[in-house]
Design an enzyme around this catalytic site. Structure first.
Site, PDB file in Angstrom:
ATOM      1  N   ASN A  22      21.789  34.460   4.594  1.00 16.53           N
ATOM      2  CA  ASN A  22      21.208  35.752   4.972  1.00 16.53           C
ATOM      3  C   ASN A  22      20.257  36.136   3.845  1.00 16.53           C
ATOM      4  O   ASN A  22      20.704  36.545   2.769  1.00 16.53           O
ATOM      5  CB  ASN A  22      22.312  36.808   5.132  1.00 16.53           C
ATOM      6  CG  ASN A  22      21.733  38.196   5.298  1.00 16.53           C
ATOM      7  OD1 ASN A  22      20.601  38.362   5.741  1.00 16.53           O
ATOM      8  ND2 ASN A  22      22.510  39.212   4.942  1.00 16.53           N
ATOM      9  N   LYS A  66      18.199  38.553   3.650  1.00 13.19           N
ATOM     10  CA  LYS A  66      17.940  39.997   3.520  1.00 13.19           C
ATOM     11  C   LYS A  66      16.425  40.233   3.462  1.00 13.19           C
ATOM     12  O   LYS A  66      15.677  39.499   4.100  1.00 13.19           O
ATOM     13  CB  LYS A  66      18.656  40.572   2.304  1.00 13.19           C
ATOM     14  CG  LYS A  66      20.130  40.137   2.232  1.00 13.19           C
ATOM     15  CD  LYS A  66      20.914  40.904   1.240  1.00 13.19           C
ATOM     16  CE  LYS A  66      22.302  40.289   1.116  1.00 13.19           C
ATOM     17  NZ  LYS A  66      23.279  41.214   0.613  1.00 13.19           N
ATOM     18  N   HIS A  94      25.393  44.413   9.980  1.00 13.41           N
ATOM     19  CA  HIS A  94      25.560  44.178   8.545  1.00 13.41           C
ATOM     20  C   HIS A  94      25.802  45.513   7.853  1.00 13.41           C
ATOM     21  O   HIS A  94      25.230  46.535   8.238  1.00 13.41           O
ATOM     22  CB  HIS A  94      24.304  43.493   7.981  1.00 13.41           C
ATOM     23  CG  HIS A  94      24.532  42.928   6.612  1.00 13.41           C
ATOM     24  ND1 HIS A  94      24.538  43.717   5.484  1.00 13.41           N
ATOM     25  CD2 HIS A  94      24.781  41.665   6.188  1.00 13.41           C
ATOM     26  CE1 HIS A  94      24.780  42.941   4.429  1.00 13.41           C
ATOM     27  NE2 HIS A  94      24.930  41.694   4.831  1.00 13.41           N
ATOM     28  N   GLU A 121      24.737  46.716   5.217  1.00 10.70           N
ATOM     29  CA  GLU A 121      23.522  47.370   4.699  1.00 10.70           C
ATOM     30  C   GLU A 121      22.823  48.139   5.809  1.00 10.70           C
ATOM     31  O   GLU A 121      22.256  49.209   5.576  1.00 10.70           O
ATOM     32  CB  GLU A 121      22.599  46.317   4.068  1.00 10.70           C
ATOM     33  CG  GLU A 121      23.179  45.809   2.747  1.00 10.70           C
ATOM     34  CD  GLU A 121      22.763  44.401   2.359  1.00 10.70           C
ATOM     35  OE1 GLU A 121      21.787  43.870   2.922  1.00 10.70           O
ATOM     36  OE2 GLU A 121      23.441  43.823   1.485  1.00 10.70           O
ATOM     37  N   GLU A 127      32.964  40.733   6.180  1.00 13.63           N
ATOM     38  CA  GLU A 127      32.322  40.907   4.877  1.00 13.63           C
ATOM     39  C   GLU A 127      32.809  42.200   4.224  1.00 13.63           C
ATOM     40  O   GLU A 127      32.281  43.284   4.505  1.00 13.63           O
ATOM     41  CB  GLU A 127      30.806  41.023   5.054  1.00 13.63           C
ATOM     42  CG  GLU A 127      30.177  39.811   5.693  1.00 13.63           C
ATOM     43  CD  GLU A 127      28.713  39.700   5.307  1.00 13.63           C
ATOM     44  OE1 GLU A 127      28.353  38.664   4.760  1.00 13.63           O
ATOM     45  OE2 GLU A 127      27.952  40.659   5.525  1.00 13.63           O
ATOM     46  N   GLY A 185      27.199  41.017  -2.751  1.00  8.89           N
ATOM     47  CA  GLY A 185      26.193  41.132  -3.807  1.00  8.89           C
ATOM     48  C   GLY A 185      26.756  41.633  -5.130  1.00  8.89           C
ATOM     49  O   GLY A 185      26.010  42.020  -6.019  1.00  8.89           O
ATOM     50  N   SER A 192      29.749  37.218  -1.781  1.00  6.65           N
ATOM     51  CA  SER A 192      29.655  36.400  -2.994  1.00  6.65           C
ATOM     52  C   SER A 192      30.170  34.968  -2.798  1.00  6.65           C
ATOM     53  O   SER A 192      30.783  34.389  -3.693  1.00  6.65           O
ATOM     54  CB  SER A 192      30.362  37.093  -4.164  1.00  6.65           C
ATOM     55  OG  SER A 192      29.786  38.368  -4.392  1.00  6.65           O
TER      56      SER A 192
HETATM   57  C1  PEP Z   1      25.436  39.076   2.730  1.00 11.05           C
HETATM   58  O1  PEP Z   1      24.246  39.208   2.553  1.00 11.05           O
HETATM   59  O2  PEP Z   1      25.889  39.235   3.868  1.00 11.05           O
HETATM   60  C2  PEP Z   1      26.287  38.722   1.591  1.00 11.05           C
HETATM   61  C3  PEP Z   1      27.549  38.438   1.816  1.00 11.05           C
HETATM   62  O3  PEP Z   1      25.701  38.698   0.358  1.00 11.05           O
HETATM   63  P1  PEP Z   1      26.236  37.952  -0.966  1.00 11.05           P
HETATM   64  O4  PEP Z   1      26.602  36.558  -0.570  1.00 11.05           O
HETATM   65  O5  PEP Z   1      25.099  38.009  -1.923  1.00 11.05           O
HETATM   66  O6  PEP Z   1      27.455  38.708  -1.433  1.00 11.05           O
END
Ligand code: PEP
Length: 251
Positions: free
Chosen positions: A9, A11, A95, A97, A167, A173, A213
C-alpha cells in the site's frame, strides 16, 4: 486452500516515473501467483503503469480508494466503473487513514464494497482498533462491528472472494508490530465472525491479511499463523528490494 496474498500500500507516495522505476526493478522477480499473490495498491495517477505491467507479469493491481457511485458530479472522486474498465483487480476500502482523516463511515465502506462487486473487482476491506479501544479490552467487539457493517448485504459468494485486512491502528507506520499471536487471535475472531454471519465454507474461503509494520524480518512468522493469509504493507512495500523479499517470503 487459500492462496497467500501480500499487498503493498503505497499511500500518497510515488509519481508515475518513480512507479515505472519500481516496476522495472521487480520485473521477472515476482513469485508464481499460485504460491503467493502479489498486489500493489497505488495512487490513482500511478495505476495506468501498474495495469500495463500486470499484462506480462504476475502482479495484481489495486486502487487505494474509490467512490460508491459509477459516475456523476462528484469532483475529485474516482469511479469504480472506470477503475474496472481500466483493468484493476482490487480496491482497498476502509483504511484507517481514510476513516480518520476523511471521515469515512462504516456505511460508506459498505456502499463502496457493493460498488466494487457490481463492477467486477474485489475489495480489500480494512478494519482495526485504536490503542485506546485495545486498552479498554473492546478490540474484538470493535473490529467485529466494523466487519459486520462492511459486509452488510453482501452474498456468501462475494464474501468468499473478499480480502479482509486487520490493521490495528497503533501498529500502522509506527514500527510497532502486533505480535504474531495478537495478529492471529484477531484474524481468528474475524473468521469466526464471518462463520457466524455466513457459514463455515465462506469463513474457510475468505482471505485475511494482517497489516501494521510488516517487514521482511517479521513476514515469515506472521505468515506461519493459521488464520493469517497475507499482509497489507505500507512502509516496507515502497522499496523494490524489500517488496520482493516480502512477496518471496517462502523462498
Ligand atoms: C498500511 O499502510 O496499511 C500499513 C500497514 O502501513 P505500515 O506497514 O507502514 O505500518
Amino acid at each position: 486452500m487459500r492462496t497467500p496474498i501480500i499487498a503493498g500500500n503505497w499511500k500518497m507516495n510515488k509519481n508515475p516515473q518513480e512507479t515505472q522505476d519500481f516496476l522495472d526493478s521487480i520485473k521477472g522477480k515476482l513469485p508464481d501467483p499460485s504460491q503467493v499473490e502479489s498486489v500493489i495498491a497505488a495512487p490513482a495517477i500511478d495505476l495506468n503503469a501498474l495495469v500495463w505491467f500486470s499484462k506480462d507479469e504476475p502482479l495484481k493491481t489495486a486502487a487505494e480508494n474509490c467512490y460508491f457511485e459509477d459516475e456523476g458530479a462528484f469532483t475529485g472522486e474516482t469511479s469504480p466503473k472506470a477503475l474496472s474498465e481500466m483493468g484493476l483487480n482490487y480496491v482497498v476500502i476502509g483504511h484507517s487513514e481514510r476513516r480518520d482523516y476523511f471521515h469515512e463511515t462504516d456505511e460508506d465502506i459498505n456502499k463502496k464494497a457493493k460498488a466494487i462487486f457490481k463492477n467486477n473487482m474485489l475489495p480489500i476491506i480494512c478494519c482495526g482498533e485504536s490503542l485506546e479501544t485495545r486498552e479498554a479490552g473492546k478490540e474484538v467487539e470493535w473490529v467485529v462491528g466494523q466487519i459486520k457493517a462492511a459486509l452488510n448485504g453482501l452474498t456468501a459468494d462475494q464474501v468468499s472472494k473478499s480480502v479482509i485486512a486487520y490493521e490495528p491502528i497503533w501498529a500502522i507506520g509506527t514500527g510497532k508490530t502486533a505480535s504474531a499471536d495478537q495478529a492471529q487471535e484477531m484474524c481468528h475472531e474475524i473468521r469466526e465472525a464471518v462463520k457466524n454471519l455466513y457459514d463455515e465454507q465462506t469463513a474457510e474461503n475468505v482471505r485475511i491479511q494482517y497489516g501494521g509494520s510488516v517487514k521482511p524480518a517479521n513476514v515469515e512468522e506472521l505468515m506461519s499463523k493459521e488464520d493469517i493469509d497475507g499482509g497489507l504493507v505500507g512502509g516496507a512495500s515502497m522499496d523494490p528490494e524489500s517488496f520482493l523479499q516480502l512477496v518471496n517470503y517462502k523462498n
